[in-house]
Design a protein around this motif. Structure first.
Motif, PDB file in Angstrom:
ATOM      1  N   LYS A 193     -56.426 -18.875  12.225  1.00  0.00           N
ATOM      2  CA  LYS A 193     -57.207 -20.014  11.739  1.00  0.00           C
ATOM      3  C   LYS A 193     -56.309 -21.140  11.242  1.00  0.00           C
ATOM      4  O   LYS A 193     -56.748 -22.287  11.150  1.00  0.00           O
ATOM      5  CB  LYS A 193     -58.156 -19.553  10.629  1.00  0.00           C
ATOM      6  N   GLU A 194     -55.089 -20.812  10.895  1.00  0.00           N
ATOM      7  CA  GLU A 194     -54.061 -21.800  10.578  1.00  0.00           C
ATOM      8  C   GLU A 194     -52.858 -21.492  11.459  1.00  0.00           C
ATOM      9  O   GLU A 194     -52.219 -20.454  11.308  1.00  0.00           O
ATOM     10  CB  GLU A 194     -53.650 -21.727   9.096  1.00  0.00           C
ATOM     11  N   SER A 240     -54.509 -15.512   0.611  1.00  0.00           N
ATOM     12  CA  SER A 240     -55.548 -16.109   1.459  1.00  0.00           C
ATOM     13  C   SER A 240     -54.927 -16.929   2.586  1.00  0.00           C
ATOM     14  O   SER A 240     -55.400 -16.897   3.731  1.00  0.00           O
ATOM     15  CB  SER A 240     -56.472 -16.989   0.615  1.00  0.00           C
ATOM     16  N   GLN A 241     -53.865 -17.654   2.278  1.00  0.00           N
ATOM     17  CA  GLN A 241     -53.169 -18.446   3.286  1.00  0.00           C
ATOM     18  C   GLN A 241     -52.565 -17.544   4.358  1.00  0.00           C
ATOM     19  O   GLN A 241     -52.651 -17.835   5.553  1.00  0.00           O
ATOM     20  CB  GLN A 241     -52.063 -19.282   2.626  1.00  0.00           C
ATOM     21  N   LEU A 295     -47.236 -26.975   8.177  1.00  0.00           N
ATOM     22  CA  LEU A 295     -46.718 -26.252   7.017  1.00  0.00           C
ATOM     23  C   LEU A 295     -47.872 -25.631   6.245  1.00  0.00           C
ATOM     24  O   LEU A 295     -48.799 -26.323   5.840  1.00  0.00           O
ATOM     25  CB  LEU A 295     -45.941 -27.203   6.103  1.00  0.00           C
ATOM     26  N   VAL A 296     -47.814 -24.323   6.030  1.00  0.00           N
ATOM     27  CA  VAL A 296     -48.804 -23.618   5.229  1.00  0.00           C
ATOM     28  C   VAL A 296     -48.082 -23.037   4.019  1.00  0.00           C
ATOM     29  O   VAL A 296     -47.115 -22.292   4.165  1.00  0.00           O
ATOM     30  CB  VAL A 296     -49.498 -22.502   6.034  1.00  0.00           C
ATOM     31  N   SER A 349     -51.225 -27.427   4.503  1.00  0.00           N
ATOM     32  CA  SER A 349     -52.331 -26.646   3.953  1.00  0.00           C
ATOM     33  C   SER A 349     -51.826 -25.881   2.736  1.00  0.00           C
ATOM     34  O   SER A 349     -50.775 -25.235   2.794  1.00  0.00           O
ATOM     35  CB  SER A 349     -52.864 -25.657   5.000  1.00  0.00           C
ATOM     36  N   TYR A 350     -52.586 -25.962   1.620  1.00  0.00           N
ATOM     37  CA  TYR A 350     -52.199 -25.288   0.382  1.00  0.00           C
ATOM     38  C   TYR A 350     -53.378 -24.468  -0.131  1.00  0.00           C
ATOM     39  O   TYR A 350     -54.527 -24.905  -0.066  1.00  0.00           O
ATOM     40  CB  TYR A 350     -51.768 -26.309  -0.674  1.00  0.00           C
ATOM     41  N   GLY A 351     -53.069 -23.282  -0.664  1.00  0.00           N
ATOM     42  CA  GLY A 351     -54.116 -22.412  -1.195  1.00  0.00           C
ATOM     43  C   GLY A 351     -53.514 -21.146  -1.759  1.00  0.00           C
ATOM     44  O   GLY A 351     -52.288 -21.008  -1.853  1.00  0.00           O
TER      45      GLY A 351
END
Length: 380
Positions: free
Chosen positions: A123-124, A114-115, A74-75, A108-110
């Motif tokens: 990359k993700e 950018s995500q 999960l992004v 992943s959180y951001g």
């Protein structure tokens, strides 16, 4: 293997044995050569049939097997982590009960933009993305990772969480910040994320632009209004989380952020002082399955089930408890749940400004209005 399939294979093998015996008893004379060739072709064909039957049975046994664990990546954008801390364990338990399979989440959180870039670059390797704005998911669509019809795959055009923009002040509100206009005062330091890297940064910009327009300003007056405000923003953090952390470190007089972030903080006893302007912008956060990745990972079924679960009353209640305005109309009937949400007199949406394609080109491209405003500030 089924009994019927065993019987067919046994019969075929018997025919092959007879053919082999017949051929061994024949003398390979030129007059019988034609018969030999015919028998040989029949034998070869039956051998292929047997191999195909065996292969089919082997492939079926492989596809029906299921691993005990499956990993789902999960992004999401930076401030949703608190909600997923509550939602993910509920889904894991539900899936385990229904499918006897454990789901292990990689998270992943951001900053939203950018995500999206990390996913687009590989990359993700996200199976599911929950981003701040549809524009970022459209980037993944253009990269060939998500099917063009992603907005129709799930309810509410893929929007799974909603919020509005809030103005956070210092204790006691020493700068007397109550409206958008108060952000233009001289000597004020504003903290807001960069619209080129952060979904919240874009939402804040649109909320400011809309506030000026709703107040009757023309194009030039609106640009001047935003120039005064962004002049008070000496730094533009990359994400909503970084902006919040900057403000927590005693930098700035006012922070523009998600209402959901502040309600969640209040639930944890922090109770930051903030104002919700009654002229605001609907922050609509979409979710999507990353088609190319789930097909490669073999996780489409569990990924789609997880997204569908996010629309359930159970999951939506968790979102609502943690500050996201409910998208399920039934939850608005629960006054104990919704009393934390002040009413909005005028709530603009992306559609009011022509959709994300138009908004991106007009405001956030390399020569968009946001960049032009920054150039004006630097030149002043």
């Amino acid at each position: 293997m089924s009994k019927s399939r065993k019987g067919r294979l046994s019969w075929l093998k018997g025919v092959l044995s007879w053919l082999n015996l017949s051929m061994s008893n024949r003398r390979l004379k030129s007059s019988s050569f034609k018969s030999f060739v015919q028998l040989f072709v029949i034998g070869l064909s039956l051998t292929v049939v047997i191999a195909a039957c065996t292969s089919t049975n082997r492939d079926t046994s492989l596809t029906t097997s299921q691993p005990n664990e499956v990993e789902l990546n999960l992004v999401s954008f930076s401030v949703t982590g608190a909600a997923y801390e509550k939602i993910i364990p509920k889904f894991v338990e539900k899936w385990q009960q229904e499918h006897n399979q454990k789901v292990i989440f990689k998270q992943s959180y951001g900053g939203s933009s950018s995500q999206a870039l990390l996913v687009a670059q590989g990359k993700e390797e996200a199976d599911v993305v929950h981003l701040s704005l549809a524009l970022d998911i459209q980037k993944l669509e253009r990269a060939g990772l998500i099917n063009p019809d992603w907005e129709t795959e799930f309810p509410n055009n893929g929007i799974v969480s909603q919020s509005v923009v809030a103005l956070v002040t210092r204790e006691g509100n020493p700068k007397n910040i109550n409206t958008w206009n108060d952000l233009t005062q001289a000597g004020l330091t504003l903290i807001t994320p960069n619209p080129t890297t952060s979904g919240l940064g874009r939402w804040n910009f649109l909320a400011l632009w809309n506030a000026a327009k709703q107040g009757g300003a023309d194009e030039k007056q609106t640009r001047d209004f935003l120039a005064k405000i962004y002049k008070n923003a000496p730094i533009l953090p990359e994400s909503a989380r970084e902006a919040t952390n900057t403000f927590i470190k005693a930098q700035g007089d006012v922070l523009l952020t998600y209402e959901s972030e502040l309600i969640n903080d209040a639930l944890q006893g922090k109770k930051p002082p903030y104002v919700i302007p009654d002229v605001n912008f609907s922050i609509d956060n979409p979710v999507a399955v990353v088609d190319k990745n789930v097909d490669r990972h073999g996780t489409r079924e569990v990924a789609a089930a997880f997204v569908e679960y996010l629309y359930s009353v159970e999951a939506q209640k968790e979102f609502a408890l943690l500050g996201y305005r409910p998208i399920a109309s039934s939850l608005w009937q629960d006054q104990a749940l919704t009393k934390q949400y002040p009413p909005i007199k005028s709530l603009a949406t992306v559609k009011d400004y022509g959709g994300w394609a138009k908004i991106q080109k007009q405001f956030f491209d390399d020569n968009g209005i946001f960049v032009q405003i920054l150039k004006t500030i630097k030149a002043a």
